[in-house]
Scaffold this active site. Sequence first.
Site, PDB file in Angstrom:
ATOM      1  N   CYS A 160      12.814  14.053  22.300  1.00  0.00           N
ATOM      2  CA  CYS A 160      12.871  15.507  22.390  1.00  0.00           C
ATOM      3  C   CYS A 160      12.474  16.031  23.748  1.00  0.00           C
ATOM      4  O   CYS A 160      12.045  15.292  24.621  1.00  0.00           O
ATOM      5  CB  CYS A 160      11.919  16.105  21.355  1.00  0.00           C
ATOM      6  SG  CYS A 160      12.229  15.504  19.702  1.00  0.00           S
ATOM      7  N   GLY A 186      17.805  16.398  23.680  1.00  0.00           N
ATOM      8  CA  GLY A 186      17.974  16.563  22.241  1.00  0.00           C
ATOM      9  C   GLY A 186      18.990  17.646  21.941  1.00  0.00           C
ATOM     10  O   GLY A 186      18.907  18.743  22.501  1.00  0.00           O
ATOM     11  N   ASN A 200       7.042  15.838  21.749  1.00  0.00           N
ATOM     12  CA  ASN A 200       7.972  14.798  22.199  1.00  0.00           C
ATOM     13  C   ASN A 200       7.235  13.474  22.119  1.00  0.00           C
ATOM     14  O   ASN A 200       6.173  13.331  22.712  1.00  0.00           O
ATOM     15  CB  ASN A 200       8.423  15.075  23.641  1.00  0.00           C
ATOM     16  CG  ASN A 200       9.235  13.922  24.238  1.00  0.00           C
ATOM     17  OD1 ASN A 200       9.201  13.711  25.441  1.00  0.00           O
ATOM     18  ND2 ASN A 200       9.962  13.195  23.426  1.00  0.00           N
ATOM     19  N   GLY A 201       7.815  12.527  21.380  1.00  0.00           N
ATOM     20  CA  GLY A 201       7.177  11.215  21.241  1.00  0.00           C
ATOM     21  C   GLY A 201       7.345  10.722  19.827  1.00  0.00           C
ATOM     22  O   GLY A 201       8.176  11.224  19.063  1.00  0.00           O
ATOM     23  N   CYS A 219       7.053   5.395  30.021  1.00  0.00           N
ATOM     24  CA  CYS A 219       8.265   4.741  29.502  1.00  0.00           C
ATOM     25  C   CYS A 219       9.280   4.548  30.635  1.00  0.00           C
ATOM     26  O   CYS A 219       9.833   5.517  31.154  1.00  0.00           O
ATOM     27  CB  CYS A 219       8.871   5.630  28.418  1.00  0.00           C
ATOM     28  SG  CYS A 219      10.539   5.144  27.958  1.00  0.00           S
ATOM     29  N   TYR A 241      17.470   5.794  31.755  1.00  0.00           N
ATOM     30  CA  TYR A 241      18.535   6.494  31.026  1.00  0.00           C
ATOM     31  C   TYR A 241      18.224   7.937  30.657  1.00  0.00           C
ATOM     32  O   TYR A 241      19.064   8.825  30.783  1.00  0.00           O
ATOM     33  CB  TYR A 241      18.850   5.721  29.738  1.00  0.00           C
ATOM     34  CG  TYR A 241      19.680   6.507  28.734  1.00  0.00           C
ATOM     35  CD1 TYR A 241      21.056   6.663  28.919  1.00  0.00           C
ATOM     36  CD2 TYR A 241      19.085   7.108  27.622  1.00  0.00           C
ATOM     37  CE1 TYR A 241      21.813   7.397  28.009  1.00  0.00           C
ATOM     38  CE2 TYR A 241      19.849   7.843  26.718  1.00  0.00           C
ATOM     39  CZ  TYR A 241      21.202   7.981  26.916  1.00  0.00           C
ATOM     40  OH  TYR A 241      21.955   8.706  26.021  1.00  0.00           O
ATOM     41  N   CYS A 249      12.012   0.604  20.105  1.00  0.00           N
ATOM     42  CA  CYS A 249      10.955   1.454  20.667  1.00  0.00           C
ATOM     43  C   CYS A 249      10.262   2.194  19.524  1.00  0.00           C
ATOM     44  O   CYS A 249      10.924   2.745  18.657  1.00  0.00           O
ATOM     45  CB  CYS A 249      11.572   2.481  21.616  1.00  0.00           C
ATOM     46  SG  CYS A 249      10.374   3.683  22.224  1.00  0.00           S
ATOM     47  N   CYS A 274       5.438   1.198  30.421  1.00  0.00           N
ATOM     48  CA  CYS A 274       5.736   0.527  29.149  1.00  0.00           C
ATOM     49  C   CYS A 274       7.144  -0.054  29.282  1.00  0.00           C
ATOM     50  O   CYS A 274       8.098   0.675  29.573  1.00  0.00           O
ATOM     51  CB  CYS A 274       5.696   1.513  27.980  1.00  0.00           C
ATOM     52  SG  CYS A 274       6.250   0.742  26.426  1.00  0.00           S
ATOM     53  N   CYS A 307      10.672  -2.274  25.216  1.00  0.00           N
ATOM     54  CA  CYS A 307      12.033  -2.486  24.707  1.00  0.00           C
ATOM     55  C   CYS A 307      12.723  -3.644  25.433  1.00  0.00           C
ATOM     56  O   CYS A 307      13.646  -4.248  24.897  1.00  0.00           O
ATOM     57  CB  CYS A 307      12.851  -1.201  24.784  1.00  0.00           C
ATOM     58  SG  CYS A 307      12.979  -0.479  26.428  1.00  0.00           S
TER      59      CYS A 307
HETATM   60  P1  AMP Z   1      25.798   0.761  22.999  1.00  0.00           P
HETATM   61  O1  AMP Z   1      27.244   1.068  22.892  1.00  0.00           O
HETATM   62  O2  AMP Z   1      25.109   0.835  21.658  1.00  0.00           O
HETATM   63  O3  AMP Z   1      25.495  -0.508  23.728  1.00  0.00           O
HETATM   64  O4  AMP Z   1      25.132   1.938  23.830  1.00  0.00           O
HETATM   65  C1  AMP Z   1      25.010   1.872  25.212  1.00  0.00           C
HETATM   66  C2  AMP Z   1      25.271   3.210  25.819  1.00  0.00           C
HETATM   67  O5  AMP Z   1      24.475   4.208  25.190  1.00  0.00           O
HETATM   68  C3  AMP Z   1      24.914   3.225  27.287  1.00  0.00           C
HETATM   69  O6  AMP Z   1      26.060   3.716  27.965  1.00  0.00           O
HETATM   70  C4  AMP Z   1      23.751   4.176  27.432  1.00  0.00           C
HETATM   71  O7  AMP Z   1      23.997   5.112  28.463  1.00  0.00           O
HETATM   72  C5  AMP Z   1      23.642   4.902  26.117  1.00  0.00           C
HETATM   73  N1  AMP Z   1      22.291   4.875  25.551  1.00  0.00           N
HETATM   74  C6  AMP Z   1      21.274   4.060  25.814  1.00  0.00           C
HETATM   75  N2  AMP Z   1      20.187   4.354  25.062  1.00  0.00           N
HETATM   76  C7  AMP Z   1      20.521   5.390  24.280  1.00  0.00           C
HETATM   77  C8  AMP Z   1      19.840   6.162  23.279  1.00  0.00           C
HETATM   78  N3  AMP Z   1      18.578   5.897  22.950  1.00  0.00           N
HETATM   79  N4  AMP Z   1      20.522   7.178  22.675  1.00  0.00           N
HETATM   80  C9  AMP Z   1      21.791   7.431  22.996  1.00  0.00           C
HETATM   81  N5  AMP Z   1      22.499   6.739  23.942  1.00  0.00           N
HETATM   82  C10 AMP Z   1      21.879   5.726  24.571  1.00  0.00           C
END
Ligand code: AMP
Length: 465
Positions: free
Chosen positions: A5, A31, A105-106, A238, A244, A384, A435, A438
């Site tokens: 969030c 979010g 957030n958390g 984190c 990302y 995570c 951290c 993951c």
């Molecule tokens: P996947 O297709 O499941 O391997 O998702 C990888 C893609 O999702 C990458 O392009 C990341 O930019 C994005 N991504 C990574 N972590 C998250 C997350 N927690 N929530 C949504 N998208 C994510």
Amino acid sequence: MKEECGVFGIFNHPEASRLATLGLHALQHRGQEAAGIASWGSHGFCRRVGLGLVSSVFDRRKLSALSGHLAIGHVRYATAGRGGVRNAQPLVAQSFWGKMALAHNGNLTNSGELKRRLQRRGVRFTSSSDTEVILRALSLERGDLSGALRRVLAAVRGAYSLVVATPQALMAVRDPKGFRPLCLGSYGESYLVASETCAFDLIGAQYLRDVAPGEILRLDSGGLSSSYLEEAVRRSFCVFELVYFAKPSSRAGEASVYQVRRQMGRELAREAPVRADRVIPVPDSAVVHAEGFAEESGIPFAMALIRSHYVGRTFIEPRQSIRDFGAKLKYAVVREAVCARRVVLVDDSIVRGTTCRKLVRLIYDAGAREVHLRIGSPPITHPCFYGIDTPTQKELVASRLSVEEIRKFLGVESLAFLSVEGMLRATGKTPEDFCTACFTGQYREDGERIRSQLDASRSAKLCAS
Ligand code: AMP
């Protein structure tokens, strides 16, 4: 319940809720499921929340109800609609200090235990959000609000960047490990707090500093004062925020997200060089990694994947026979940029592996000669528990397959991930201050609690499969 969030708070401004709306717009990437604002003024207290984007939740009518000099806001991301609007924040309760609202957030790692303890004391819960545990515990307290926060949070484990407001004060608190970001800013005579500095930039406010891990910041008519939680600080920001989650224009974890991400791309190019004709990012989150990769490698950068920003979350996944439309709806390939070329596709991370797999196929279909995949972070092998929504461990492709097996699964010519050392070097900070659970499985809390969370994660998967 996992919460990914953004939070915002502003004290001492006649247009507090309007500025909060702007701040939430800037934090929208944190979010998109629900948004809410609570405000206090001479007309009393008002709260408006709704499902969806900030722009759809806050129309002129809702905003005009939110008058006052103090406002807090929240944008929420939770997995697939759980709890709906009941879990939208800020959450509100009656308290010793008057109407109290809280945004978080958390993710708390012992909320179940704390909830049962409160329920035994007759406390009733109205949402399924872990955040409510803190709110209900606070509403049983008396006396000085900072002291009350100290007492309540002494029992709370996990990640929390909180904004708490009463008619008299705005409080901002960060857990002693500082997992999630929280920044302090000023705007004329007003103070603001926000998850990321991009919220200040949009308003034209000034970034002052990060709220420190374990700090309780109080903003009231006397100005700004600070005290600390009793638990010892162990910085554990984190690193995935930098990989990302945070916006490249923000400062998060006392670093420029853009600079760190670009450096990750540079490190990746050094660690895993490749002969290719174009560097192509997976937009939007890997654009900066790819920029760094292109700079370091000298291979020209090309925006050969174009992301549609109009694909709603309500889209019904088509049947197997036309399933690939999903990827094509979201991404279009610029044929002229890839046809007959060797391309390096750069993504920031691989979670399940589904996105990359589809993109690789689209790029080959557009005529690419070779597709090499470079990932701007190490393999994600562990879930995570601190607020990033990752799937259960078994769904993480890197927890099941080796790099070579993932390469085959994705159908690429070559595959390389950034090393943990390279990622941490790119931050330019002390590696121990992050951290990396993951990527490494090294959680920053006592082993017992995390082991039971991991077991729950594994058995949840077993039930599902
Ligand atoms: P996947 O297709 O499941 O391997 O998702 C990888 C893609 O999702 C990458 O392009 C990341 O930019 C994005 N991504 C990574 N972590 C998250 C997350 N927690 N929530 C949504 N998208 C994510």
